[in-house]
Design a protein around this motif. Structure first.
Motif, PDB file in Angstrom:
ATOM      1  N   ILE A  43     -11.270  41.424-114.555  1.00 49.26           N
ATOM      2  CA  ILE A  43     -12.193  42.288-115.392  1.00 49.26           C
ATOM      3  C   ILE A  43     -13.418  42.140-115.601  1.00 49.26           C
ATOM      4  O   ILE A  43     -13.792  40.849-114.819  1.00 49.26           O
ATOM      5  N   THR A  44     -14.244  42.720-115.836  1.00 56.97           N
ATOM      6  CA  THR A  44     -15.745  42.766-115.826  1.00 56.97           C
ATOM      7  C   THR A  44     -16.131  42.325-117.343  1.00 56.97           C
ATOM      8  O   THR A  44     -15.763  42.847-118.463  1.00 56.97           O
ATOM      9  N   CYS A  45     -16.857  41.332-117.391  1.00 56.08           N
ATOM     10  CA  CYS A  45     -17.419  40.734-118.777  1.00 56.08           C
ATOM     11  C   CYS A  45     -18.496  41.862-119.202  1.00 56.08           C
ATOM     12  O   CYS A  45     -19.496  42.345-118.610  1.00 56.08           O
ATOM     13  N   THR A  46     -18.227  42.201-120.482  1.00 57.05           N
ATOM     14  CA  THR A  46     -19.295  43.082-121.178  1.00 57.05           C
ATOM     15  C   THR A  46     -20.606  42.493-121.334  1.00 57.05           C
ATOM     16  O   THR A  46     -21.617  43.267-121.551  1.00 57.05           O
ATOM     17  N   GLU A  47     -20.737  41.278-121.411  1.00 55.75           N
ATOM     18  CA  GLU A  47     -22.021  40.623-121.860  1.00 55.75           C
ATOM     19  C   GLU A  47     -22.810  40.253-120.746  1.00 55.75           C
ATOM     20  O   GLU A  47     -23.974  40.611-120.705  1.00 55.75           O
ATOM     21  N   CYS A  48     -22.128  39.680-119.550  1.00 51.83           N
ATOM     22  CA  CYS A  48     -23.054  39.229-118.365  1.00 51.83           C
ATOM     23  C   CYS A  48     -22.578  39.985-117.144  1.00 51.83           C
ATOM     24  O   CYS A  48     -23.524  39.873-116.120  1.00 51.83           O
ATOM     25  N   GLY A  49     -21.689  40.816-117.156  1.00 47.54           N
ATOM     26  CA  GLY A  49     -21.575  41.572-116.041  1.00 47.54           C
ATOM     27  C   GLY A  49     -20.826  41.024-115.078  1.00 47.54           C
ATOM     28  O   GLY A  49     -20.438  41.480-113.902  1.00 47.54           O
ATOM     29  N   LYS A  50     -20.272  39.724-114.944  1.00 51.23           N
ATOM     30  CA  LYS A  50     -19.560  38.715-114.116  1.00 51.23           C
ATOM     31  C   LYS A  50     -18.119  39.302-114.161  1.00 51.23           C
ATOM     32  O   LYS A  50     -17.601  39.675-115.332  1.00 51.23           O
ATOM     33  N   GLU A  51     -17.483  39.082-113.165  1.00 48.14           N
ATOM     34  CA  GLU A  51     -15.953  39.351-112.821  1.00 48.14           C
ATOM     35  C   GLU A  51     -14.980  38.133-113.194  1.00 48.14           C
ATOM     36  O   GLU A  51     -15.630  37.080-112.659  1.00 48.14           O
ATOM     37  N   TYR A  52     -14.089  37.997-113.944  1.00 51.13           N
ATOM     38  CA  TYR A  52     -13.182  37.035-113.888  1.00 51.13           C
ATOM     39  C   TYR A  52     -11.797  37.461-114.282  1.00 51.13           C
ATOM     40  O   TYR A  52     -11.467  38.435-114.510  1.00 51.13           O
ATOM     41  N   SER A  53     -11.033  36.482-114.276  1.00 53.43           N
ATOM     42  CA  SER A  53      -9.373  36.852-114.479  1.00 53.43           C
ATOM     43  C   SER A  53      -9.129  37.171-115.817  1.00 53.43           C
ATOM     44  O   SER A  53      -9.725  36.503-116.759  1.00 53.43           O
ATOM     45  N   ASP A  54      -8.230  38.033-116.027  1.00 54.69           N
ATOM     46  CA  ASP A  54      -7.928  38.432-117.537  1.00 54.69           C
ATOM     47  C   ASP A  54      -6.971  37.572-118.023  1.00 54.69           C
ATOM     48  O   ASP A  54      -6.742  37.574-119.310  1.00 54.69           O
ATOM     49  N   LYS A  55      -6.501  36.417-117.244  1.00 57.99           N
ATOM     50  CA  LYS A  55      -5.816  35.419-118.022  1.00 57.99           C
ATOM     51  C   LYS A  55      -6.474  34.390-118.739  1.00 57.99           C
ATOM     52  O   LYS A  55      -6.187  33.608-119.485  1.00 57.99           O
ATOM     53  N   ALA A  56      -7.748  34.377-118.297  1.00 59.29           N
ATOM     54  CA  ALA A  56      -8.835  33.263-119.180  1.00 59.29           C
ATOM     55  C   ALA A  56      -8.961  33.858-120.478  1.00 59.29           C
ATOM     56  O   ALA A  56      -9.089  35.019-120.660  1.00 59.29           O
ATOM     57  N   LYS A  57      -9.160  32.768-121.434  1.00 57.55           N
ATOM     58  CA  LYS A  57      -9.583  33.262-122.978  1.00 57.55           C
ATOM     59  C   LYS A  57     -11.022  33.780-123.111  1.00 57.55           C
ATOM     60  O   LYS A  57     -11.030  34.333-123.964  1.00 57.55           O
ATOM     61  N   ALA A  58     -11.764  33.283-122.029  1.00 59.58           N
ATOM     62  CA  ALA A  58     -13.209  33.608-122.153  1.00 59.58           C
ATOM     63  C   ALA A  58     -13.861  33.800-120.742  1.00 59.58           C
ATOM     64  O   ALA A  58     -13.043  33.435-119.963  1.00 59.58           O
ATOM     65  N   CYS A  59     -14.979  34.575-120.660  1.00 60.50           N
ATOM     66  CA  CYS A  59     -15.557  34.605-119.652  1.00 60.50           C
ATOM     67  C   CYS A  59     -15.977  33.216-118.951  1.00 60.50           C
ATOM     68  O   CYS A  59     -16.502  32.197-119.968  1.00 60.50           O
ATOM     69  N   ILE A  60     -15.948  32.787-117.900  1.00 56.82           N
ATOM     70  CA  ILE A  60     -16.152  31.507-117.193  1.00 56.82           C
ATOM     71  C   ILE A  60     -17.509  31.316-117.105  1.00 56.82           C
ATOM     72  O   ILE A  60     -18.191  30.071-116.676  1.00 56.82           O
ATOM     73  N   ASN A  61     -18.355  32.437-117.117  1.00 56.24           N
ATOM     74  CA  ASN A  61     -19.857  32.452-116.949  1.00 56.24           C
ATOM     75  C   ASN A  61     -20.760  32.298-118.347  1.00 56.24           C
ATOM     76  O   ASN A  61     -21.558  31.369-118.267  1.00 56.24           O
ATOM     77  N   CYS A  62     -20.132  33.191-119.203  1.00 58.28           N
ATOM     78  CA  CYS A  62     -21.021  33.187-120.350  1.00 58.28           C
ATOM     79  C   CYS A  62     -20.354  32.832-121.756  1.00 58.28           C
ATOM     80  O   CYS A  62     -21.057  32.496-122.459  1.00 58.28           O
ATOM     81  N   GLY A  63     -18.999  32.783-121.632  1.00 59.32           N
ATOM     82  CA  GLY A  63     -17.965  32.224-122.613  1.00 59.32           C
ATOM     83  C   GLY A  63     -17.804  33.343-123.506  1.00 59.32           C
ATOM     84  O   GLY A  63     -17.438  33.008-124.640  1.00 59.32           O
ATOM     85  N   CYS A  64     -17.878  34.405-123.385  1.00 58.78           N
ATOM     86  CA  CYS A  64     -17.828  35.653-124.025  1.00 58.78           C
ATOM     87  C   CYS A  64     -16.180  35.736-124.175  1.00 58.78           C
ATOM     88  O   CYS A  64     -15.523  35.756-123.082  1.00 58.78           O
ATOM     89  N   PRO A  65     -15.418  35.883-125.358  1.00 62.59           N
ATOM     90  CA  PRO A  65     -13.892  35.985-125.425  1.00 62.59           C
ATOM     91  C   PRO A  65     -13.423  37.137-124.806  1.00 62.59           C
ATOM     92  O   PRO A  65     -14.204  38.119-124.742  1.00 62.59           O
ATOM     93  N   THR A  66     -12.399  36.907-124.302  1.00 63.98           N
ATOM     94  CA  THR A  66     -11.594  38.183-123.506  1.00 63.98           C
ATOM     95  C   THR A  66     -11.273  39.198-124.164  1.00 63.98           C
ATOM     96  O   THR A  66     -11.310  40.318-123.745  1.00 63.98           O
ATOM     97  N   GLU A  67     -10.941  38.787-125.600  1.00 64.06           N
ATOM     98  CA  GLU A  67     -10.529  39.875-126.434  1.00 64.06           C
ATOM     99  C   GLU A  67     -11.519  40.937-126.842  1.00 64.06           C
ATOM    100  O   GLU A  67     -11.431  42.117-127.280  1.00 64.06           O
TER     101      GLU A  67
END
Length: 296
Positions: free
Chosen positions: A4-28
């Motif tokens: 998935i793509t983080c709506t805050e920083c635009g980085k990609e990460y796994s949807d299994k993580a609770k938050a973006c590994i780059n900026c910490g934005c919650p996955t939900e």
């Protein structure tokens, strides 16, 4: 697992993580955008080729089916005509030669009316004659209670026997053989005595017409006709038809130097033609505008 793509920083990460590994934005809080792996161009082109080939095959099969349908239609039509012809030829196994003892049409009609009247229990005086060129048959009809009934009489054994049928059954060669009648011609008294299984009747008729009929036939001549040859009245009215019939026979590879006799078919449009002192016999029948010759 989806990317998935983080709506805050635009980085990609796994949807299994609770938050973006780059900026910490919650996955939900992120909108899930599953990134699907694009198909390689070769695979896409392969599918397009298969689809094109399939459409081409379907088009060819459809076109071939239409062509075969159009090809089959004439075959089906000619096949049907062939069955009709076979049916007509099978309808009557009697000889085409005149086996009526040179009975005049008037005598045969008088006998036929009384004959049909006896076997069907109807008044012979109510019957009318149906025009017919075949010397072997007499055709009559009667109107009763708004219903028209048609019958046929077949004369044979040199005019001393006859059988009968409805006209529809006669066309199919079905005759009431168990009610065959014998005929005694008492020309001196202008009476025909008709005898059958359950009847015996005398029929007033005029045999004097027979001699007149024979004289008329002797006056008709044609270069191709043999002595004593008999032809229908329609041929007498149009003598050129004799040349046309012999030409049709010749065009089909058959031989007809002289004509021994011509008989018009009773239940179909055509003629039986006898040639070269009765050595050759042909049936010439109109099949959809084409004259077909059959060697008998």
């Amino acid at each position: 697992m989806a990317i998935i793509t983080c709506t805050e920083c635009g980085k990609e990460y796994s949807d299994k993580a609770k938050a973006c590994i780059n900026c910490g934005c919650p996955t939900e809080d992120n909108h899930t955008h599953i990134k699907q792996k694009p198909e390689p161009p070769d695979e896409i082109q392969s599918r397009l080729d298969i689809s094109t080939q399939y459409e081409k095959i379907v088009h060819e099969v459809s076109e071939s089916s239409e062509k075969n349908t159009y090809k089959r239609k004439p075959l089906l039509i000619w096949g049907f005509i062939a069955l009709v012809v076979l049916f007509i030829f099978a309808q009557n196994n009697q000889k085409a030669d005149d086996d009526t003892g040179n009975l005049s049409a008037g005598v045969k009609d008088d006998i036929c009316k009384s004959y049909i009247g006896e076997v069907t229990d109807q008044n012979p005086l109510l019957f009318t004659t149906i025009k017919n060129e075949d010397v072997r048959f007499s055709l009559v009809s009667i109107n009763t209670k708004s219903t028209k009934s048609e019958y046929a009489c077949h004369f044979f054994n040199n005019g001393t026997s006859a059988n009968w049928s409805t006209l529809d059954n006669a066309i199919q060669g079905k005759w009431e053989d168990d009610e065959t009648a014998t005929i005694e011609h008492r020309r001196k008294y202008n009476i025909a005595r008709l005898s059958g299984k359950d009847f015996n009747v005398e029929v007033p008729t005029n045999y004097a017409n027979e001699s007149t009929k024979k004289i008329k036939k002797q006056t008709f001549t044609h270069t191709l006709l043999e002595s004593g040859a008999k032809v229908p009245n329609g041929i007498k009215e149009n003598p050129e038809a004799i040349n046309q019939l012999t030409n049709i026979i010749g065009m089909n590879g058959y031989k007809c130097d002289t004509v021994s006799g011509i008989v018009e078919m009773a239940f179909t449009r055509g003629f039986s033609v006898y040639c070269n002192k009765h050595n050759y016999s042909y049936e010439i029948e109109d099949k959809g505008g084409n004259w077909v010759v059959t060697l008998q």
